[in-house]
Design a protein around this motif. Structure first.
Motif, PDB file in Angstrom:
ATOM      1  N   ALA A   1      -4.726  -6.080 -27.779  1.00 36.88           N
ATOM      2  CA  ALA A   1      -4.922  -6.675 -29.111  1.00 36.88           C
ATOM      3  C   ALA A   1      -5.879  -5.774 -29.889  1.00 36.88           C
ATOM      4  O   ALA A   1      -6.938  -5.401 -29.373  1.00 36.88           O
ATOM      5  CB  ALA A   1      -5.504  -8.075 -28.978  1.00 36.88           C
ATOM      6  N   THR A   2      -5.506  -5.442 -31.124  1.00 35.37           N
ATOM      7  CA  THR A   2      -6.290  -4.491 -31.920  1.00 35.37           C
ATOM      8  C   THR A   2      -7.769  -4.856 -31.968  1.00 35.37           C
ATOM      9  O   THR A   2      -8.632  -3.996 -31.798  1.00 35.37           O
ATOM     10  CB  THR A   2      -5.732  -4.461 -33.369  1.00 35.37           C
ATOM     11  OG1 THR A   2      -4.325  -4.265 -33.279  1.00 35.37           O
ATOM     12  CG2 THR A   2      -6.338  -3.337 -34.173  1.00 35.37           C
ATOM     13  N   GLN A   3      -8.051  -6.148 -32.183  1.00 31.62           N
ATOM     14  CA  GLN A   3      -9.462  -6.544 -32.323  1.00 31.62           C
ATOM     15  C   GLN A   3     -10.245  -6.278 -31.036  1.00 31.62           C
ATOM     16  O   GLN A   3     -11.388  -5.827 -31.065  1.00 31.62           O
ATOM     17  CB  GLN A   3      -9.576  -8.039 -32.664  1.00 31.62           C
ATOM     18  CG  GLN A   3      -8.812  -8.471 -33.905  1.00 31.62           C
ATOM     19  CD  GLN A   3      -7.473  -9.075 -33.549  1.00 31.62           C
ATOM     20  OE1 GLN A   3      -6.821  -8.645 -32.591  1.00 31.62           O
ATOM     21  NE2 GLN A   3      -7.057 -10.077 -34.302  1.00 31.62           N
ATOM     22  N   LEU A   4      -9.617  -6.566 -29.898  1.00 31.32           N
ATOM     23  CA  LEU A   4     -10.297  -6.336 -28.622  1.00 31.32           C
ATOM     24  C   LEU A   4     -10.436  -4.835 -28.362  1.00 31.32           C
ATOM     25  O   LEU A   4     -11.499  -4.360 -27.933  1.00 31.32           O
ATOM     26  CB  LEU A   4      -9.525  -6.999 -27.473  1.00 31.32           C
ATOM     27  CG  LEU A   4     -10.117  -6.730 -26.083  1.00 31.32           C
ATOM     28  CD1 LEU A   4     -11.485  -7.394 -25.929  1.00 31.32           C
ATOM     29  CD2 LEU A   4      -9.178  -7.210 -24.980  1.00 31.32           C
ATOM     30  N   VAL A   5      -9.380  -4.092 -28.630  1.00 27.20           N
ATOM     31  CA  VAL A   5      -9.402  -2.640 -28.381  1.00 27.20           C
ATOM     32  C   VAL A   5     -10.527  -1.987 -29.184  1.00 27.20           C
ATOM     33  O   VAL A   5     -11.261  -1.140 -28.679  1.00 27.20           O
ATOM     34  CB  VAL A   5      -8.029  -2.015 -28.722  1.00 27.20           C
ATOM     35  CG1 VAL A   5      -8.084  -0.500 -28.642  1.00 27.20           C
ATOM     36  CG2 VAL A   5      -6.962  -2.548 -27.768  1.00 27.20           C
ATOM     37  N   LYS A   6     -10.690  -2.415 -30.437  1.00 31.45           N
ATOM     38  CA  LYS A   6     -11.768  -1.862 -31.270  1.00 31.45           C
ATOM     39  C   LYS A   6     -13.132  -2.146 -30.660  1.00 31.45           C
ATOM     40  O   LYS A   6     -14.025  -1.306 -30.674  1.00 31.45           O
ATOM     41  CB  LYS A   6     -11.708  -2.477 -32.683  1.00 31.45           C
ATOM     42  CG  LYS A   6     -10.679  -1.811 -33.574  1.00 31.45           C
ATOM     43  CD  LYS A   6     -10.807  -2.368 -34.979  1.00 31.45           C
ATOM     44  CE  LYS A   6      -9.690  -1.817 -35.852  1.00 31.45           C
ATOM     45  NZ  LYS A   6      -9.422  -2.664 -36.998  1.00 31.45           N
ATOM     46  N   ARG A   7     -13.277  -3.328 -30.130  1.00 36.85           N
ATOM     47  CA  ARG A   7     -14.582  -3.712 -29.575  1.00 36.85           C
ATOM     48  C   ARG A   7     -14.846  -2.964 -28.267  1.00 36.85           C
ATOM     49  O   ARG A   7     -15.977  -2.581 -27.977  1.00 36.85           O
ATOM     50  CB  ARG A   7     -14.669  -5.233 -29.412  1.00 36.85           C
ATOM     51  CG  ARG A   7     -14.564  -5.952 -30.780  1.00 36.85           C
ATOM     52  CD  ARG A   7     -14.708  -7.447 -30.644  1.00 36.85           C
ATOM     53  NE  ARG A   7     -16.033  -7.811 -30.183  1.00 36.85           N
ATOM     54  CZ  ARG A   7     -17.115  -7.840 -30.958  1.00 36.85           C
ATOM     55  NH1 ARG A   7     -17.014  -7.526 -32.251  1.00 36.85           N
ATOM     56  NH2 ARG A   7     -18.279  -8.181 -30.461  1.00 36.85           N
ATOM     57  N   ILE A   8     -13.793  -2.733 -27.495  1.00 28.32           N
ATOM     58  CA  ILE A   8     -13.965  -1.938 -26.265  1.00 28.32           C
ATOM     59  C   ILE A   8     -14.288  -0.492 -26.639  1.00 28.32           C
ATOM     60  O   ILE A   8     -15.138   0.153 -26.019  1.00 28.32           O
ATOM     61  CB  ILE A   8     -12.696  -2.039 -25.384  1.00 28.32           C
ATOM     62  CG1 ILE A   8     -12.579  -3.449 -24.788  1.00 28.32           C
ATOM     63  CG2 ILE A   8     -12.722  -0.995 -24.262  1.00 28.32           C
ATOM     64  CD1 ILE A   8     -11.325  -3.692 -23.958  1.00 28.32           C
ATOM     65  N   GLU A   9     -13.638  -0.019 -27.687  1.00 26.54           N
ATOM     66  CA  GLU A   9     -13.902   1.343 -28.167  1.00 26.54           C
ATOM     67  C   GLU A   9     -15.371   1.480 -28.584  1.00 26.54           C
ATOM     68  O   GLU A   9     -16.028   2.473 -28.267  1.00 26.54           O
ATOM     69  CB  GLU A   9     -12.982   1.640 -29.362  1.00 26.54           C
ATOM     70  CG  GLU A   9     -12.916   3.103 -29.713  1.00 26.54           C
ATOM     71  CD  GLU A   9     -11.754   3.402 -30.659  1.00 26.54           C
ATOM     72  OE1 GLU A   9     -11.271   2.476 -31.353  1.00 26.54           O
ATOM     73  OE2 GLU A   9     -11.334   4.565 -30.689  1.00 26.54           O
ATOM     74  N   ALA A  10     -15.880   0.472 -29.270  1.00 27.89           N
ATOM     75  CA  ALA A  10     -17.275   0.514 -29.706  1.00 27.89           C
ATOM     76  C   ALA A  10     -18.237   0.514 -28.516  1.00 27.89           C
ATOM     77  O   ALA A  10     -19.364   1.009 -28.611  1.00 27.89           O
ATOM     78  CB  ALA A  10     -17.564  -0.686 -30.617  1.00 27.89           C
ATOM     79  N   LEU A  11     -17.785  -0.032 -27.399  1.00 28.27           N
ATOM     80  CA  LEU A  11     -18.626  -0.038 -26.186  1.00 28.27           C
ATOM     81  C   LEU A  11     -18.460   1.249 -25.376  1.00 28.27           C
ATOM     82  O   LEU A  11     -19.038   1.389 -24.308  1.00 28.27           O
ATOM     83  CB  LEU A  11     -18.268  -1.248 -25.303  1.00 28.27           C
ATOM     84  CG  LEU A  11     -18.767  -2.619 -25.773  1.00 28.27           C
ATOM     85  CD1 LEU A  11     -18.115  -3.733 -24.976  1.00 28.27           C
ATOM     86  CD2 LEU A  11     -20.296  -2.714 -25.630  1.00 28.27           C
ATOM     87  N   GLY A  12     -17.624   2.174 -25.863  1.00 32.05           N
ATOM     88  CA  GLY A  12     -17.482   3.454 -25.165  1.00 32.05           C
ATOM     89  C   GLY A  12     -16.097   3.719 -24.612  1.00 32.05           C
ATOM     90  O   GLY A  12     -15.895   4.700 -23.899  1.00 32.05           O
ATOM     91  N   GLY A  13     -15.142   2.840 -24.910  1.00 28.96           N
ATOM     92  CA  GLY A  13     -13.766   3.057 -24.453  1.00 28.96           C
ATOM     93  C   GLY A  13     -13.588   2.740 -22.974  1.00 28.96           C
ATOM     94  O   GLY A  13     -14.352   1.951 -22.395  1.00 28.96           O
ATOM     95  N   VAL A  14     -12.569   3.331 -22.376  1.00 27.70           N
ATOM     96  CA  VAL A  14     -12.260   3.066 -20.958  1.00 27.70           C
ATOM     97  C   VAL A  14     -12.061   4.404 -20.245  1.00 27.70           C
ATOM     98  O   VAL A  14     -11.201   5.193 -20.637  1.00 27.70           O
ATOM     99  CB  VAL A  14     -10.964   2.219 -20.809  1.00 27.70           C
ATOM    100  CG1 VAL A  14     -10.718   1.896 -19.337  1.00 27.70           C
ATOM    101  CG2 VAL A  14     -11.045   0.948 -21.633  1.00 27.70           C
ATOM    102  N   ARG A  15     -12.849   4.665 -19.243  1.00 25.27           N
ATOM    103  CA  ARG A  15     -12.685   5.895 -18.459  1.00 25.27           C
ATOM    104  C   ARG A  15     -11.738   5.656 -17.280  1.00 25.27           C
ATOM    105  O   ARG A  15     -10.933   6.500 -16.929  1.00 25.27           O
ATOM    106  CB  ARG A  15     -14.058   6.355 -17.959  1.00 25.27           C
ATOM    107  CG  ARG A  15     -13.999   7.482 -16.923  1.00 25.27           C
ATOM    108  CD  ARG A  15     -13.804   8.855 -17.545  1.00 25.27           C
ATOM    109  NE  ARG A  15     -15.066   9.395 -17.985  1.00 25.27           N
ATOM    110  CZ  ARG A  15     -15.929  10.018 -17.158  1.00 25.27           C
ATOM    111  NH1 ARG A  15     -15.650  10.164 -15.892  1.00 25.27           N
ATOM    112  NH2 ARG A  15     -17.056  10.494 -17.628  1.00 25.27           N
ATOM    113  N   THR A  16     -11.859   4.454 -16.666  1.00 29.34           N
ATOM    114  CA  THR A  16     -11.069   4.154 -15.468  1.00 29.34           C
ATOM    115  C   THR A  16     -10.493   2.748 -15.582  1.00 29.34           C
ATOM    116  O   THR A  16     -11.156   1.843 -16.096  1.00 29.34           O
ATOM    117  CB  THR A  16     -11.967   4.199 -14.204  1.00 29.34           C
ATOM    118  OG1 THR A  16     -12.707   5.412 -14.207  1.00 29.34           O
ATOM    119  CG2 THR A  16     -11.146   4.108 -12.929  1.00 29.34           C
ATOM    120  N   MET A  17      -9.277   2.579 -15.121  1.00 28.40           N
ATOM    121  CA  MET A  17      -8.651   1.253 -15.116  1.00 28.40           C
ATOM    122  C   MET A  17      -8.292   0.912 -13.672  1.00 28.40           C
ATOM    123  O   MET A  17      -7.507   1.630 -13.037  1.00 28.40           O
ATOM    124  CB  MET A  17      -7.407   1.287 -15.989  1.00 28.40           C
ATOM    125  CG  MET A  17      -6.823  -0.074 -16.242  1.00 28.40           C
ATOM    126  SD  MET A  17      -5.536   0.043 -17.515  1.00 28.40           S
ATOM    127  CE  MET A  17      -5.414  -1.678 -17.958  1.00 28.40           C
TER     128      MET A  17
END
Ligand code: SF4
Length: 291
Positions: free
Chosen positions: A129-145
């Motif tokens: 979801a765009t809103q969640l992705v933006k907030r994760i991006e603001a926290l530094g994105g995702v290095r590992t899943m």
């Protein structure tokens, strides 16, 4: 978007409601137990929010519902719910909300840590979801899943494309087919980095794994959860797709580890000191052997 025409009759009169598209994932009743309850095969509102705190919880459930089955007749600022996620649980570990229908509303989590400690980690996949992705991006994105098993991968491809994260998964759950960059094999625990341990736990699926972070947080996928009804740790006999005896064996293996949080994909979270957790896990293993 929820439909007023399909409002379930079990809802209490008033603003918030659940419609007939509910798939009974229980996300709402776990996130906002003062508002939503499971009345059988679906959830409904049994108590209308009466204050700002309750309204915020209802809105968190609304944005997290995988099928958009929760609605309201009055206007509310969606950011009440959106901005609550990722939701801090403890230390640097967050619950993502925004569940996906393709994983039947499974819960996912985010570990936020600096790049020099290995970077951010997403455990299983929320909805992209765009809103969640933006907030994760603001926290530094995702290095590992980290993917616990094949049922809860949801939008992993989109997260990989957006953040370039490496995906970790067990070979026996189709890691190669899904494109995972790090493939776990066999049953031996595997140290991913100084803080993260992969523990293979076949049972629910053949390639199911759980992830232990800092000997405190255990991300359990569909292997282990808290049962609010029985007030005990539990496993799901009816969905042990691969093997229940194997799942019992996998559960007993976890007695070798210390942790304080059980963070599942389905079922309730549980927190206790390490000794209590160990005792509860022993009870769970004993109970499983009777099933
Ligand atoms: S979160 Fe949505 S799908 Fe899940 S139980 Fe609640 S209303 Fe139903």
């Amino acid at each position: 978007m929820a439909s007023l025409q399909q409002r379930l009759p079990e809802n209490a009169p008033g603003d918030f409601f659940v419609d007939s598209t509910c798939i009974d994932c229980d996300t709402c009743s776990q996130l906002a137990p003062a508002i939503f309850r499971d009345h059988g095969d679906q959830c409904s509102v049994y108590h209308q929010p009466e204050n700002e705190t309750e309204t915020k919880r209802a809105m968190m459930a609304l944005v997290s519902c995988p099928t958009g089955s929760i609605g309201s007749t009055e206007r509310h600022d969606a950011h009440l719910g959106i901005d609550a996620f990722p939701f801090l649980l403890d230390d640097n570990v967050y619950f993502c909300g925004f569940t996906s229908e393709s994983s039947f509303g499974a819960w996912s989590y985010l570990i936020a840590r600096p790049e020099n400690e290995g970077g951010n980690v997403l455990i299983d996949s929320p909805r992209f979801a765009t809103q969640l992705v933006k907030r994760i991006e603001a926290l530094g994105g995702v290095r590992t899943m980290l993917l616990t098993h094949k049922d809860d991968v949801a939008d992993h491809k989109l997260f990989h494309k957006k953040f370039g994260c490496e995906r970790v998964m067990h070979a026996d759950d189709g890691a190669a087919r899904l494109g995972a960059e790090v493939v776990v094999r066999g049953e031996e625990p595997f140290q991913l980095d100084p803080d993260l341990l992969v523990i293979p736990t076949p049972g629910h699926t053949r390639g199911h794994v759980v992830y232990l972070y800092r000997n405190k947080f255990l991300f359990t996928g569909d292997h282990l959860a808290w049962s609010p009804n029985r007030q005990t740790l539990t496993a799901f006999r009816s969905v042990a797709w691969y093997s229940w005896p194997e799942q019992i064996r996998s559960m007993a293996k976890l007695l070798d580890y210390e942790f304080e949080w059980v963070l599942p994909g389905h079922g309730d979270m549980y927190r206790a000191d390490a000794r209590t957790m160990h005792r509860e896990l022993e009870r769970c293993v004993a109970w499983m052997k009777t099933k």
